[in-house]
Design an enzyme around this catalytic site. Sequence first.
Site: not given
Ligand code: IMP
Ligand code: MG
Length: 176
Positions: A98-99, A102, A151
């Site tokens: 995963e990238d 969050d 971000f």
């Molecule tokens: P989570 O379900 O909140 O963990 O969301 C994760 C997803 O939110 C990641 O796969 C990203 O697509 C997006 N995301 C969260 N933070 C960032 C950021 O700082 N930049 C770009 N995408 C983000």
């Molecule tokens: Mg994503």
Amino acid sequence: MSRRIEPLITEEQIKARVKELGKQISNDYREKDLLLIGILKGSIPFLCSLMWEIDNEKLAMDFMDVSSYGSETESSGDVKILKDIDSSIKGKNVLIVEDIVDTGRTMQKLLGMLETREPASLKICTLLDKPSRRVCDVKVDYIGFEIENRFVAGFGLDDDQYMRQLKYVGEVIFDK
Ligand code: IMP
Ligand code: MG
């Protein structure tokens, strides 16, 4: 409103860290099969560079696209599979690539869905981790870099679909 990007993690830092992760993963999966599942689209540059650094003769890869509905800035955990992997993971050692993790909602939901398919093991490898934002207590096994609540974009991560092609990770600064 204009936006600019301020470098946060350099191309060299990413290369060095990916090398380390590759070594660690090679050791942990020695003599085992390994299926990398890249989460589209953000994981692509990370997965590509990581796979060159993994020494494993039984390495395969597949891709999933998921969408997490919510507000513009926060995922809801209402995860939908937009594109599923092509084959069964039953009895396989799966590593989700995963990238960024969050709130952890997306990964928690995805783990739950994939667990039901009975893989031999299921782990997560993420380029970036924002632990201060965590809502779900999801265990992330391999982390490239921990970052603060900023971000970011680049190296696969997007700002409204743009900036994915940057070779570094930068903070997106919104100027008024
Ligand atoms: P989570 O379900 O909140 O963990 O969301 C994760 C997803 O939110 C990641 O796969 C990203 O697509 C997006 N995301 C969260 N933070 C960032 C950021 O700082 N930049 C770009 N995408 C983000
Ligand atoms: Mg994503």
